[in-house]
Design a protein around this motif. Structure first.
Motif, PDB file in Angstrom:
ATOM      1  N   THR A  32       0.823  -1.215   0.000  1.00 34.49           N
ATOM      2  CA  THR A  32       0.000   0.000   0.000  1.00 34.49           C
ATOM      3  C   THR A  32       0.859   1.268   0.000  1.00 34.49           C
ATOM      4  N   PHE A  33       2.085   1.162  -0.489  1.00 38.56           N
ATOM      5  CA  PHE A  33       2.956   2.336  -0.545  1.00 38.56           C
ATOM      6  C   PHE A  33       2.360   3.407  -1.446  1.00 38.56           C
ATOM      7  N   SER A  34       2.849   4.623  -1.303  1.00 39.05           N
ATOM      8  CA  SER A  34       2.374   5.754  -2.100  1.00 39.05           C
ATOM      9  C   SER A  34       3.202   5.926  -3.366  1.00 39.05           C
ATOM     10  N   LYS A  35       2.603   6.544  -4.360  1.00 34.29           N
ATOM     11  CA  LYS A  35       3.343   6.942  -5.562  1.00 34.29           C
ATOM     12  C   LYS A  35       4.563   7.736  -5.109  1.00 34.29           C
ATOM     13  N   GLY A  36       5.714   7.460  -5.716  1.00 33.99           N
ATOM     14  CA  GLY A  36       6.943   8.144  -5.338  1.00 33.99           C
ATOM     15  C   GLY A  36       7.715   7.463  -4.225  1.00 33.99           C
ATOM     16  N   ALA A  37       7.190   6.345  -3.713  1.00 38.77           N
ATOM     17  CA  ALA A  37       7.884   5.611  -2.651  1.00 38.77           C
ATOM     18  C   ALA A  37       9.144   4.950  -3.192  1.00 38.77           C
ATOM     19  N   LEU A  38      10.146   4.818  -2.342  1.00 36.27           N
ATOM     20  CA  LEU A  38      11.338   4.065  -2.698  1.00 36.27           C
ATOM     21  C   LEU A  38      11.007   2.591  -2.536  1.00 36.27           C
ATOM     22  N   VAL A  39      11.331   1.799  -3.563  1.00 33.97           N
ATOM     23  CA  VAL A  39      10.974   0.380  -3.569  1.00 33.97           C
ATOM     24  C   VAL A  39      12.191  -0.480  -3.909  1.00 33.97           C
ATOM     25  N   ARG A  40      12.091  -1.752  -3.542  1.00 35.37           N
ATOM     26  CA  ARG A  40      13.158  -2.718  -3.802  1.00 35.37           C
ATOM     27  C   ARG A  40      12.535  -4.086  -4.044  1.00 35.37           C
ATOM     28  N   LEU A  41      13.328  -4.996  -4.540  1.00 33.82           N
ATOM     29  CA  LEU A  41      12.876  -6.377  -4.693  1.00 33.82           C
ATOM     30  C   LEU A  41      13.285  -7.167  -3.459  1.00 33.82           C
ATOM     31  N   ALA A  42      12.341  -7.903  -2.908  1.00 33.35           N
ATOM     32  CA  ALA A  42      12.594  -8.793  -1.774  1.00 33.35           C
ATOM     33  C   ALA A  42      11.936 -10.130  -2.101  1.00 33.35           C
ATOM     34  N   SER A  43      12.716 -11.191  -2.123  1.00 38.75           N
ATOM     35  CA  SER A  43      12.220 -12.522  -2.485  1.00 38.75           C
ATOM     36  C   SER A  43      11.548 -12.506  -3.856  1.00 38.75           C
ATOM     37  N   GLY A  44      12.045 -11.652  -4.752  1.00 39.95           N
ATOM     38  CA  GLY A  44      11.554 -11.597  -6.119  1.00 39.95           C
ATOM     39  C   GLY A  44      10.345 -10.701  -6.350  1.00 39.95           C
ATOM     40  N   TYR A  45       9.834 -10.076  -5.299  1.00 40.02           N
ATOM     41  CA  TYR A  45       8.655  -9.219  -5.424  1.00 40.02           C
ATOM     42  C   TYR A  45       8.962  -7.800  -4.937  1.00 40.02           C
ATOM     43  N   LEU A  46       8.250  -6.842  -5.500  1.00 37.69           N
ATOM     44  CA  LEU A  46       8.450  -5.438  -5.182  1.00 37.69           C
ATOM     45  C   LEU A  46       7.823  -5.088  -3.844  1.00 37.69           C
ATOM     46  N   THR A  47       8.591  -4.387  -3.025  1.00 39.87           N
ATOM     47  CA  THR A  47       8.129  -3.966  -1.709  1.00 39.87           C
ATOM     48  C   THR A  47       8.730  -2.600  -1.382  1.00 39.87           C
ATOM     49  N   GLU A  48       8.093  -1.863  -0.497  1.00 42.29           N
ATOM     50  CA  GLU A  48       8.612  -0.554  -0.109  1.00 42.29           C
ATOM     51  C   GLU A  48       9.886  -0.719   0.714  1.00 42.29           C
ATOM     52  N   CYS A  49      10.826   0.169   0.498  1.00 40.94           N
ATOM     53  CA  CYS A  49      12.066   0.167   1.273  1.00 40.94           C
ATOM     54  C   CYS A  49      11.780   0.517   2.724  1.00 40.94           C
ATOM     55  N   GLY A  50      12.648   0.074   3.583  1.00 36.53           N
ATOM     56  CA  GLY A  50      12.585   0.450   4.989  1.00 36.53           C
ATOM     57  C   GLY A  50      13.490   1.644   5.255  1.00 36.53           C
ATOM     58  N   ASP A  52      16.636   3.839   6.005  1.00 38.46           N
ATOM     59  CA  ASP A  52      18.026   3.753   5.550  1.00 38.46           C
ATOM     60  C   ASP A  52      18.241   2.541   4.642  1.00 38.46           C
ATOM     61  N   PRO A  53      17.557   2.500   3.504  1.00 37.22           N
ATOM     62  CA  PRO A  53      17.588   1.309   2.654  1.00 37.22           C
ATOM     63  C   PRO A  53      18.995   0.932   2.201  1.00 37.22           C
ATOM     64  N   VAL A  54      19.277  -0.365   2.273  1.00 36.56           N
ATOM     65  CA  VAL A  54      20.561  -0.891   1.818  1.00 36.56           C
ATOM     66  C   VAL A  54      20.569  -0.982   0.298  1.00 36.56           C
ATOM     67  N   LEU A  55      19.418  -1.316  -0.290  1.00 36.39           N
ATOM     68  CA  LEU A  55      19.261  -1.384  -1.735  1.00 36.39           C
ATOM     69  C   LEU A  55      17.985  -0.663  -2.145  1.00 36.39           C
ATOM     70  N   ILE A  56      18.059   0.051  -3.271  1.00 37.12           N
ATOM     71  CA  ILE A  56      16.908   0.763  -3.816  1.00 37.12           C
ATOM     72  C   ILE A  56      16.803   0.393  -5.289  1.00 37.12           C
ATOM     73  N   MET A  57      15.700  -0.253  -5.669  1.00 34.38           N
ATOM     74  CA  MET A  57      15.509  -0.550  -7.087  1.00 34.38           C
ATOM     75  C   MET A  57      15.061   0.699  -7.824  1.00 34.38           C
ATOM     76  N   GLY A  58      14.196   1.491  -7.172  1.00 36.72           N
ATOM     77  CA  GLY A  58      13.733   2.704  -7.823  1.00 36.72           C
ATOM     78  C   GLY A  58      12.593   3.360  -7.080  1.00 36.72           C
ATOM     79  N   VAL A  59      11.779   4.075  -7.859  1.00 39.90           N
ATOM     80  CA  VAL A  59      10.682   4.878  -7.332  1.00 39.90           C
ATOM     81  C   VAL A  59       9.375   4.382  -7.953  1.00 39.90           C
ATOM     82  N   ALA A  60       8.378   4.141  -7.110  1.00 45.09           N
ATOM     83  CA  ALA A  60       7.077   3.653  -7.586  1.00 45.09           C
ATOM     84  C   ALA A  60       6.387   4.703  -8.456  1.00 45.09           C
ATOM     85  N   SER A  61       5.864   4.256  -9.593  1.00 45.01           N
ATOM     86  CA  SER A  61       5.189   5.178 -10.515  1.00 45.01           C
ATOM     87  C   SER A  61       3.743   5.452 -10.113  1.00 45.01           C
ATOM     88  N   ARG A  62       3.204   4.635  -9.213  1.00 41.38           N
ATOM     89  CA  ARG A  62       1.834   4.837  -8.712  1.00 41.38           C
ATOM     90  C   ARG A  62       1.727   4.165  -7.353  1.00 41.38           C
TER      91      ARG A  62
END
Length: 172
Positions: A32-50, A52-62
């Motif tokens: 339920t993250f917001s558009k513009g949230a920092l996201v990463r892959l965890a166990s192969g699926y996209l999830t919001e970063c916590g 001080d993220p160690v890895l950032i895949m990118g920014v959610a488009s919606r």
């Protein structure tokens, strides 16, 4: 000076002049993250970063789509590739809503944080320990009726993610 509205982090341009890199990923369950949230892959699926993220895949488009099971929904992600400049707010986590831009912010490395209300991510001027971005410049153009200036509270900045945290450049 003025107080700028909070905005979702969005890509502005690439340094090479090519299209902004993006990729679609399946969301983890109940995202339920917001558009513009920092996201990463965890166990192969996209999830919001916590924090001080160690890895950032990118920014959610919606906004996250709250799928019942992992893989039910897909999300386009603006990749945190080092070639891409993003626009977002500069704020302070210690006194949220009071961060002001200054000419001396240009070229500085700062952390990232999630606003305590609304879930909007921003560049955290007070976090100089967990550096995830570098400030390139200030967004001083008129947009949506808002005229930004250096010295504004919650000013809009152009920034780049630190390449060492881009999940797309790591193999594990």
């Amino acid at each position: 000076m003025a107080t700028a509205p909070r905005i979702a982090i969005t890509p502005v341009k690439t340094l090479t002049g090519l299209s902004v890199p993006q990729e679609s990923f399946q969301e983890a369950a109940t995202q339920t993250f917001s558009k513009g949230a920092l996201v990463r892959l965890a166990s192969g699926y996209l999830t919001e970063c916590g924090t001080d993220p160690v890895l950032i895949m990118g920014v959610a488009s919606r906004d996250g789509q709250n799928g019942a099971a992992a893989g039910d929904k897909s999300q386009a992600v603006y990749l945190a590739h080092p070639d891409t400049l993003f626009k977002g707010n500069l704020d302070t986590s210690g006194s949220e809503g009071n961060g002001t831009t200054a000419v001396t912010d240009r070229g500085k490395n700062y952390g990232v944080a999630k606003a305590s209300s609304g879930g909007t991510w921003y560049v955290d001027k007070t976090d100089q320990t967990n550096k995830r971005v570098v400030v390139w410049d200030f967004w001083t153009a008129v947009q949506d009726g808002v005229n930004m200036a250096v010295g504004d509270t919650l000013g809009w900045i152009l920034f780049q993610f630190d390449p060492q945290y881009f999940q797309g450049s790591h193999t594990s």
